[in-house]
Design an enzyme around this catalytic site. Structure first.
Site, PDB file in Angstrom:
ATOM      1  CG  PHE A  61      -0.343  -0.416   0.973  1.00  0.00           C
ATOM      2  CD1 PHE A  61      -1.342  -0.139  -0.090  1.00  0.00           C
ATOM      3  CD2 PHE A  61      -0.032  -2.234   0.415  1.00  0.00           C
ATOM      4  CE1 PHE A  61      -1.803  -0.326  -1.375  1.00  0.00           C
ATOM      5  CE2 PHE A  61       0.082  -2.032  -0.600  1.00  0.00           C
ATOM      6  CZ  PHE A  61      -0.887  -1.959  -1.454  1.00  0.00           C
ATOM      7  CG  ASP A 100       2.011  -6.475   5.758  1.00  0.00           C
ATOM      8  OD1 ASP A 100       3.161  -6.835   5.454  1.00  0.00           O
ATOM      9  OD2 ASP A 100       1.005  -5.643   5.215  1.00  0.00           O
ATOM     10  CE  LYS A 104       5.488  -4.730  -1.809  1.00  0.00           C
ATOM     11  NZ  LYS A 104       5.612  -4.889  -2.988  1.00  0.00           N
TER      12      LYS A 104
END
Length: 394
Positions: free
Chosen positions: A133, A218, A247
């Site tokens: 993802f 990532d 985040k």
């Protein structure tokens, strides 16, 4: 206007309960009825220090009183400070700021393709992992290996080849002269908190160097202390060429970043940009967050409390005949063995506990990095009660 009318004014892009969160502090959220919740989601690993922490409120207040956004056509102090701090505390030389992790990953994809065009004869393909993802832009959805997206928003952006995680032979088989990079998460968050093995990461680094392609990590979910180190790559000893953050770097505000080695940083003026990218208001928060994370003993406490959370979850699993606990630091998942995760989440919410179910059989735990052992014990107690309800007995 009724609450339902208000709910209907938003596009239905998520299954939301009929709750309006009004305020929060630390590990607690409160809804419009005054009900309090112990939050072990924290914005999907976003709220580094919990809800409305003083460190973020103070940074926003100070910066808002001096400069909010001069435009990306000019340097600003907080962006320069944060870029310098990130470089000094990582293996990277250059930083490009964005507003979200998806946008950071989009930037990493662009940078890799630009590098492939300049230095690898026009190479543009990027090898990614099945079940990965990377975000919800069209390019990052194309890079992702989420099965539910296979037929969504077609035609997708071409040039992404998917292989199984931890299978170095599969990667080797698809790397060609058209390959610019290999991209993956150190721990697959949305797929169920599945770690890339240390052996695989080391082999992947060796392979990408031998074949002359880039390695992109990532770290949108794993970076900024989530796994007990400032960045997850440090735990494997593997240095990527490009890394993305999101985040936790903003601790609740929209901030993300692309970090790259000097030899990879090949954008020309005009290739990349963004109206709000690197604005001083968000960058000031990022500076405060990073300063707090690198304080002595902070990450040591993250590791300690991560071990404690894992221990308590393992005890719970044994008591209820559940599966394994996986993940690292304060990014963990519990295998329920049965497709009851969504029902458990709903029942737990009724009992004042917020959890996440990334898969039908899995619960994911993403508390604030300063979560206390008392909060962990309280969470375990509520979840123990939920799992003891006859509905969930096997």
């Amino acid at each position: 206007m009724t609450e339902q009318d208000q709910f209907d004014s938003l596009m239905a892009i998520a299954k939301r309960p009929p709750i309006i969160m009004t305020h929060g502090k630390g590990a607690r959220l409160v809804d419009q009825h005054g009900k309090e919740y112990l939050d072990f989601i924290q914005g999907w690993a976003v709220n580094t220090f919990g809800h409305s922490p003083e460190i973020v409120v103070d940074a926003l207040t100070r910066q808002a009183n001096s400069l909010i956004n001069p435009s990306p056509a000019f340097y600003n102090g907080p962006a320069l400070d944060l870029a310098t701090k990130l470089s000094k505390n990582s293996c990277f030389d250059r930083v490009f700021f964005t507003n979200s992790g998806a946008e950071a990953n989009e930037g990493a994809i662009k940078l890799a393709r630009k590098w492939g065009c300049k230095y690898r004869g026009g190479a543009y393909e990027i090898v990614t992992m099945e079940n990965s993802f990377h975000g919800r832009t069209l390019a990052t959805m194309s890079a992702s290996g989420k099965p539910q997206w296979k037929e969504l928003f077609e035609p997708k952006v071409p040039g992404f080849l998917k292989v199984p995680l931890n299978d170095i032979d599969a990667v080797d088989a698809v790397v060609t002269e058209k390959t610019a990079a290999v991209m993956l998460e150190p721990i697959f968050g949305e797929a169920g908190v599945i770690p890339a093995s240390e052996c695989f990461l080391k082999e992947l680094r060796k392979l990408t160097r031998e074949r002359g392609v880039l390695l992109i990590l990532d770290e949108v979910q794993t970076g900024m202390g989530r796994t007990g180190k400032l960045f997850a790559y440090e735990q494997s000893g593997v240095e990527p060429d490009i890394m993305t953050l999101g985040k936790g770097i903003g601790a609740g505000v929209p901030l993300a970043a692309v970090l790259a080695k000097e030899e990879v940083s090949c954008f020309d003026p005009g290739d990349q940009g963004g109206t709000y990218n690197g604005n001083p208001l968000m960058a000031a928060v990022g500076c405060a967050v990073l300063d707090a994370l690198i304080e002595p003993q902070f990450l040591e406490r993250v590791r300690e409390h991560g071990d404690y959370l894992a221990l308590r979850l393992e005890e719970l699993a044994r008591r209820h005949g559940l599966g394994t606990v996986q993940g690292r630091g304060l990014l963990l998942a519990l295998d329920l063995k049965y497709e009851i995760a969504e029902a458990v989440v709903e029942r737990a919410r009724d009992w004042g506990l917020l959890l996440n179910a990334p898969r039908p059989t899995l619960l994911r735990f993403m508390p604030a990095l300063n979560v206390s052992k008392k909060d962990i014990d309280e969470m375990i107690g509520i979840l123990d009660g939920v799992l003891s309800v006859e509905t969930f007995s096997r």
